[in-house]
Design an enzyme around this catalytic site. Structure first.
Site, PDB file in Angstrom:
ATOM      1  N   CYS A 163       0.608  -1.200   0.140  1.00 38.91           N
ATOM      2  CA  CYS A 163       0.245   0.551  -0.195  1.00 38.91           C
ATOM      3  C   CYS A 163       0.762   1.107  -0.166  1.00 38.91           C
ATOM      4  CB  CYS A 163      -1.601  -0.068   0.875  1.00 38.91           C
ATOM      5  SG  CYS A 163      -2.315   1.417   1.093  1.00 38.91           S
ATOM      6  N   ILE A 164       1.120   1.707   1.328  1.00 37.54           N
ATOM      7  CA  ILE A 164       1.868   2.903   1.370  1.00 37.54           C
ATOM      8  C   ILE A 164       3.390   3.394   1.712  1.00 37.54           C
ATOM      9  CG2 ILE A 164       1.035   3.684   3.292  1.00 37.54           C
ATOM     10  CD1 ILE A 164       1.601   6.621   0.097  1.00 37.54           C
TER      11      ILE A 164
END
Length: 221
Positions: free
Chosen positions: A136-137
């Site tokens: 994800c991030i």
């Protein structure tokens, strides 16, 4: 398989900690593949606390390690106890905690820094040539961990976060939620998960591939 994998969590909850679905999918797949897992989290205060019902900030403080213990059913250690020599691989799920507690990417973007304890552990894996998975991030920390030129994904090329990692010096590659991007030279695997996912199944599809590939890489010369 009996591989030993360290998982760094950043709290509990998408808006101020580890994304719960991503974390559970990661831990589930590792268990399905027979890996031995130890969760870690920094013993620090969260950047802030968010009411996950309203999305509003709350006037209280919480500890990242204590909150992450919810996800790990209490089986978690202070990140300062982590030693790359004891593990075959490292995986970091996403959620805003990766950009607020493990780093300050949410606040400073391309000028961000990574929490020193997180950076030292992750760099130890990288230096040892042991595979790392960032979800994800979390790939927003890739340049600090691996240096300029690292190949990673945050999903779509036109995402502002992707632009920020390019500014830091990463080679960003677009990737669908069901797939992974691999930097074979650095043994880094990334997947967009909830940067793009519309459901837990979406997120899990890429996460399962990431876990499988990270484990495969532990056996490669």
């Amino acid at each position: 398989m009996n591989k030993k994998v360290a998982v760094i969590l950043s709290g509990c909850g998408v808006y101020d900690g580890s994304e719960i679905y991503e974390s559970v999918a990661t831990l589930l797949r590792l268990d399905q593949r027979g890996a031995q897992v130890q969760c870690f989290a920094p013993n620090i205060a969260q950047m802030h606390v968010v009411n996950h019902l309203t999305g509003e900030e709350m006037p209280e403080t919480r500890n990242v390690l204590v909150e992450a213990a919810r996800l790990a059913r209490g089986d978690i250690k202070d990140l300062r106890e982590a030693n790359a020599d004891d593990f075959d691989a490292l995986i970091v799920p996403g959620g805003f905690g990766a950009a607020k507690n493990l780093s300050d990417f949410a606040k400073n973007g391309a000028a961000c820094s990574v929490l020193p304890d997180v950076l030292s552990v992750a760099q130890a894996f990288a230096k040892a040539g042991k595979p790392v998975g960032l979800i994800c991030i979390a790939p927003a920390m890739a340049v600090q961990i691996f240096g300029p030129g690292v190949v990673c994904t945050l999903g779509h090329d036109d995402d502002p976060a992707a632009a920020a990692v390019r500014e830091m010096g990463a080679e960003h590659k677009a990737c669908e939620v069901t797939d992974i991007i691999e930097d074979s030279e650095r043994k880094l695997v990334t997947t967009p998960a909830y940067m793009l996912a519309q459901s837990i199944s979406d997120a899990a599809s890429g996460i399962y591939k990431l876990v499988d590939r990270v484990l495969e890489m532990t056996a490669e010369a």
